[in-house]
Design a protein around this motif. Structure first.
Motif, PDB file in Angstrom:
ATOM      1  N   ALA A 242      30.719  33.735  26.787  1.00  0.00           N
ATOM      2  CA  ALA A 242      30.433  32.865  25.651  1.00  0.00           C
ATOM      3  C   ALA A 242      29.103  33.250  25.009  1.00  0.00           C
ATOM      4  O   ALA A 242      28.159  33.661  25.678  1.00  0.00           O
ATOM      5  CB  ALA A 242      30.377  31.407  26.104  1.00  0.00           C
ATOM      6  N   GLY A 243      29.016  33.124  23.689  1.00  0.00           N
ATOM      7  CA  GLY A 243      27.767  33.388  22.982  1.00  0.00           C
ATOM      8  C   GLY A 243      26.737  32.315  23.290  1.00  0.00           C
ATOM      9  O   GLY A 243      27.047  31.272  23.875  1.00  0.00           O
ATOM     10  N   SER A 244      25.500  32.572  22.892  1.00  0.00           N
ATOM     11  CA  SER A 244      24.416  31.642  23.204  1.00  0.00           C
ATOM     12  C   SER A 244      24.638  30.279  22.575  1.00  0.00           C
ATOM     13  O   SER A 244      24.345  29.245  23.187  1.00  0.00           O
ATOM     14  CB  SER A 244      23.076  32.231  22.751  1.00  0.00           C
ATOM     15  OG  SER A 244      23.106  32.548  21.377  1.00  0.00           O
ATOM     16  N   SER A 245      25.170  30.243  21.347  1.00  0.00           N
ATOM     17  CA  SER A 245      25.410  28.955  20.685  1.00  0.00           C
ATOM     18  C   SER A 245      26.435  28.134  21.453  1.00  0.00           C
ATOM     19  O   SER A 245      26.278  26.924  21.640  1.00  0.00           O
ATOM     20  CB  SER A 245      25.887  29.176  19.240  1.00  0.00           C
ATOM     21  OG  SER A 245      24.890  29.812  18.473  1.00  0.00           O
ATOM     22  N   ALA A 246      27.490  28.813  21.927  1.00  0.00           N
ATOM     23  CA  ALA A 246      28.534  28.113  22.680  1.00  0.00           C
ATOM     24  C   ALA A 246      27.992  27.608  24.014  1.00  0.00           C
ATOM     25  O   ALA A 246      28.328  26.500  24.464  1.00  0.00           O
ATOM     26  CB  ALA A 246      29.726  29.042  22.908  1.00  0.00           C
ATOM     27  N   ARG A 247      27.127  28.410  24.650  1.00  0.00           N
ATOM     28  CA  ARG A 247      26.547  27.979  25.938  1.00  0.00           C
ATOM     29  C   ARG A 247      25.657  26.763  25.755  1.00  0.00           C
ATOM     30  O   ARG A 247      25.674  25.843  26.575  1.00  0.00           O
ATOM     31  CB  ARG A 247      25.753  29.135  26.552  1.00  0.00           C
ATOM     32  CG  ARG A 247      26.625  30.256  27.117  1.00  0.00           C
ATOM     33  CD  ARG A 247      25.780  31.444  27.528  1.00  0.00           C
ATOM     34  NE  ARG A 247      24.794  31.099  28.555  1.00  0.00           N
ATOM     35  CZ  ARG A 247      23.795  31.898  28.905  1.00  0.00           C
ATOM     36  NH1 ARG A 247      23.635  33.075  28.308  1.00  0.00           N
ATOM     37  NH2 ARG A 247      22.948  31.534  29.842  1.00  0.00           N
ATOM     38  N   VAL A 248      24.866  26.754  24.671  1.00  0.00           N
ATOM     39  CA  VAL A 248      24.011  25.590  24.409  1.00  0.00           C
ATOM     40  C   VAL A 248      24.860  24.368  24.142  1.00  0.00           C
ATOM     41  O   VAL A 248      24.619  23.280  24.689  1.00  0.00           O
ATOM     42  CB  VAL A 248      23.061  25.860  23.222  1.00  0.00           C
ATOM     43  CG1 VAL A 248      22.321  24.578  22.834  1.00  0.00           C
ATOM     44  CG2 VAL A 248      22.057  26.949  23.564  1.00  0.00           C
ATOM     45  N   ALA A 249      25.891  24.516  23.301  1.00  0.00           N
ATOM     46  CA  ALA A 249      26.757  23.376  22.964  1.00  0.00           C
ATOM     47  C   ALA A 249      27.436  22.822  24.218  1.00  0.00           C
ATOM     48  O   ALA A 249      27.525  21.602  24.407  1.00  0.00           O
ATOM     49  CB  ALA A 249      27.800  23.803  21.937  1.00  0.00           C
ATOM     50  N   ARG A 250      27.890  23.716  25.082  1.00  0.00           N
ATOM     51  CA  ARG A 250      28.552  23.288  26.316  1.00  0.00           C
ATOM     52  C   ARG A 250      27.587  22.540  27.227  1.00  0.00           C
ATOM     53  O   ARG A 250      27.920  21.493  27.792  1.00  0.00           O
ATOM     54  CB  ARG A 250      29.114  24.519  27.022  1.00  0.00           C
ATOM     55  CG  ARG A 250      29.943  24.218  28.274  1.00  0.00           C
ATOM     56  CD  ARG A 250      30.482  25.498  28.847  1.00  0.00           C
ATOM     57  NE  ARG A 250      29.399  26.375  29.296  1.00  0.00           N
ATOM     58  CZ  ARG A 250      29.505  27.707  29.370  1.00  0.00           C
ATOM     59  NH1 ARG A 250      30.630  28.306  29.013  1.00  0.00           N
ATOM     60  NH2 ARG A 250      28.491  28.427  29.791  1.00  0.00           N
ATOM     61  N   THR A 251      26.366  23.057  27.339  1.00  0.00           N
ATOM     62  CA  THR A 251      25.378  22.420  28.212  1.00  0.00           C
ATOM     63  C   THR A 251      24.909  21.091  27.637  1.00  0.00           C
ATOM     64  O   THR A 251      24.688  20.128  28.404  1.00  0.00           O
ATOM     65  CB  THR A 251      24.164  23.361  28.408  1.00  0.00           C
ATOM     66  OG1 THR A 251      24.628  24.621  28.900  1.00  0.00           O
ATOM     67  CG2 THR A 251      23.174  22.776  29.392  1.00  0.00           C
ATOM     68  N   VAL A 252      24.777  21.011  26.329  1.00  0.00           N
ATOM     69  CA  VAL A 252      24.404  19.743  25.703  1.00  0.00           C
ATOM     70  C   VAL A 252      25.445  18.672  26.016  1.00  0.00           C
ATOM     71  O   VAL A 252      25.113  17.523  26.334  1.00  0.00           O
ATOM     72  CB  VAL A 252      24.252  19.910  24.163  1.00  0.00           C
ATOM     73  CG1 VAL A 252      24.201  18.556  23.472  1.00  0.00           C
ATOM     74  CG2 VAL A 252      22.984  20.707  23.849  1.00  0.00           C
ATOM     75  N   THR A 253      26.725  19.052  25.944  1.00  0.00           N
ATOM     76  CA  THR A 253      27.785  18.105  26.253  1.00  0.00           C
ATOM     77  C   THR A 253      27.734  17.675  27.723  1.00  0.00           C
ATOM     78  O   THR A 253      27.901  16.489  28.053  1.00  0.00           O
ATOM     79  CB  THR A 253      29.152  18.743  25.960  1.00  0.00           C
ATOM     80  OG1 THR A 253      29.225  19.092  24.571  1.00  0.00           O
ATOM     81  CG2 THR A 253      30.284  17.769  26.274  1.00  0.00           C
ATOM     82  N   GLU A 254      27.458  18.624  28.603  1.00  0.00           N
ATOM     83  CA  GLU A 254      27.396  18.303  30.042  1.00  0.00           C
ATOM     84  C   GLU A 254      26.219  17.392  30.370  1.00  0.00           C
ATOM     85  O   GLU A 254      26.341  16.463  31.187  1.00  0.00           O
ATOM     86  CB  GLU A 254      27.306  19.599  30.851  1.00  0.00           C
ATOM     87  CG  GLU A 254      28.568  20.462  30.792  1.00  0.00           C
ATOM     88  CD  GLU A 254      28.349  21.814  31.427  1.00  0.00           C
ATOM     89  OE1 GLU A 254      27.189  22.123  31.784  1.00  0.00           O
ATOM     90  OE2 GLU A 254      29.326  22.584  31.563  1.00  0.00           O
ATOM     91  N   VAL A 255      25.074  17.637  29.754  1.00  0.00           N
ATOM     92  CA  VAL A 255      23.850  16.907  30.097  1.00  0.00           C
ATOM     93  C   VAL A 255      23.734  15.592  29.334  1.00  0.00           C
ATOM     94  O   VAL A 255      23.391  14.549  29.908  1.00  0.00           O
ATOM     95  CB  VAL A 255      22.605  17.776  29.826  1.00  0.00           C
ATOM     96  CG1 VAL A 255      21.322  16.975  30.038  1.00  0.00           C
ATOM     97  CG2 VAL A 255      22.617  19.001  30.734  1.00  0.00           C
ATOM     98  N   LEU A 256      24.050  15.617  28.049  1.00  0.00           N
ATOM     99  CA  LEU A 256      23.853  14.428  27.212  1.00  0.00           C
ATOM    100  C   LEU A 256      25.138  13.628  27.014  1.00  0.00           C
ATOM    101  O   LEU A 256      25.073  12.516  26.466  1.00  0.00           O
ATOM    102  CB  LEU A 256      23.272  14.837  25.845  1.00  0.00           C
ATOM    103  CG  LEU A 256      21.955  15.600  25.871  1.00  0.00           C
ATOM    104  CD1 LEU A 256      21.463  15.844  24.447  1.00  0.00           C
ATOM    105  CD2 LEU A 256      20.894  14.857  26.670  1.00  0.00           C
ATOM    106  N   GLY A 257      26.262  14.198  27.409  1.00  0.00           N
ATOM    107  CA  GLY A 257      27.505  13.462  27.258  1.00  0.00           C
ATOM    108  C   GLY A 257      28.127  13.645  25.887  1.00  0.00           C
ATOM    109  O   GLY A 257      27.554  14.279  25.014  1.00  0.00           O
TER     110      GLY A 257
END
Length: 335
Positions: free
Chosen positions: A320-335
């Motif tokens: 996954a690209g960096s943008s996708a990794r950030v978006a995925r992690t934001v969803t995991e951490v912030l809901g």
């Protein structure tokens, strides 16, 4: 050929790029913007349009470093009149082929030869103080110029020790770089100095591409009415930036927001603490721009990609690209 810069508000699409530049105008302490993408996607157009959008600054007349008061103007400038004038916020281009002397300043050869005086001729870093320094094709910049920029970005001061000169002056500016990733990567040390990173691409939507062509054609063939309309739009955006600057100090930061910032950066594997600090400042500027009194998770979600995507360690097991990794992690951490 028109002499006007294309209006910032008239740029079609590229909302994240425009927003990143607006947020640095509200809080220059965010640390600048890196714009990477295809050729012909409006990177240089947006930066040059930004100059007309920015609110003017108050500066001492004739001061080469745009000092706000006479005491801030360096002694070597020999300015004795404390007259303060209004002038446009400087947006200075740093060309790829610029010499070190042109960037940092050097001995004024003309005065040395004609008058026998040892005087300093200010460089691009002096002119960019209290404004923006723009580098197109920043990934192709020569290493020794990169080293200079890193030193100045760290200290906020330009120091010149050569040819019998010992010169210091303020050099605090927002660094904006643009480039095409196909032409080479950016040195990690310089990459880390950019507060925000934005990826831009050619629009895929046909209607959007048609609108780009339509506006550009109107700009070149019907300049007067086009500029009248979009200059008014820019003025409204300038007012919002000024309102955001005014609101910025009053924006509240709950402890829960600080914890969210830390958890996001830990989950992403961001090195150091610059990620948290940039994320916090960017979210605060975004809240101020929207006239919100407190930073919320919604603000963090919105700005996290631009504040964190260039701070990720490479993971060979993650395609996954960096943008996708950030978006995925934001969803995991912030809901």
């Amino acid at each position: 050929m028109t002499k006007h810069a294309f209006p910032f508000s008239a740029i079609v699409g590229q909302s994240e790029m425009k927003e990143a530049m607006i947020l640095t105008a509200i809080d220059p302490g965010i640390g600048g913007v890196l714009v990477f993408g295809d050729r012909g996607t409006g990177k240089s157009t947006a930066v040059r349009a930004l100059a007309a959008l920015l609110p003017p600054i108050q500066a001492v007349a004739g001061c080469p470093t745009n000092a706000a008061t006479l005491k801030d103007c360096p002694d070597w400038a020999n300015i004795i009149d404390d007259q303060v004038i209004e002038k446009p916020t400087p947006v200075i281009d740093l060309p790829l082929g610029a010499t070190e002397d042109r960037v940092v300043g050097a001995l004024d050869i003309e005065k040395a030869l004609t008058k026998g005086e040892k005087a300093f001729e200010a460089g691009l870093l002096a002119r960019a103080n209290r404004g923006y320094l723009y580098i197109d094709e920043v990934n192709l910049l020569e290493d020794h110029i990169v080293d200079l920029l890193l030193d100045v970005a760290q200290s906020g001061e330009n120091v010149v020790e050569r040819e019998g000169l010992s010169i210091r002056h303020d050099a605090k500016f927002v660094l904006v770089g643009s480039g095409n990733p196909e032409e080479g990567e950016l040195r990690p040390q310089l990459l880390d100095r950019f507060g925000l990173s934005v990826d831009v691409g050619s629009p895929k939507d046909i209607d959007e591409r048609v609108e780009v062509i339509k506006r550009r054609d109107a700009f070149e063939t019907n300049t007067g009415p086009f500029m009248t309309h979009w200059t008014g739009e820019d003025a409204q955006l300038r007012d919002k930036i000024m309102q955001g600057r005014t609101a910025l100090p009053a924006v509240k930061t709950p402890d829960s927001t600080l914890r969210d910032c830390a958890e996001l950066c830990v989950a992403l594997g961001s090195d150091g603490l610059r990620g948290e600090l940039t994320l916090l400042r960017t979210a605060r500027a975004y809240a101020a721009f929207n006239q919100d009194g407190e930073i919320t998770r919604e603000h963090l979600r919105h700005v996290a990609p631009m504040a964190l995507r260039h701070r990720l360690r490479r993971d060979p097991l993650d395609d996954a690209g960096s943008s996708a990794r950030v978006a995925r992690t934001v969803t995991e951490v912030l809901g």
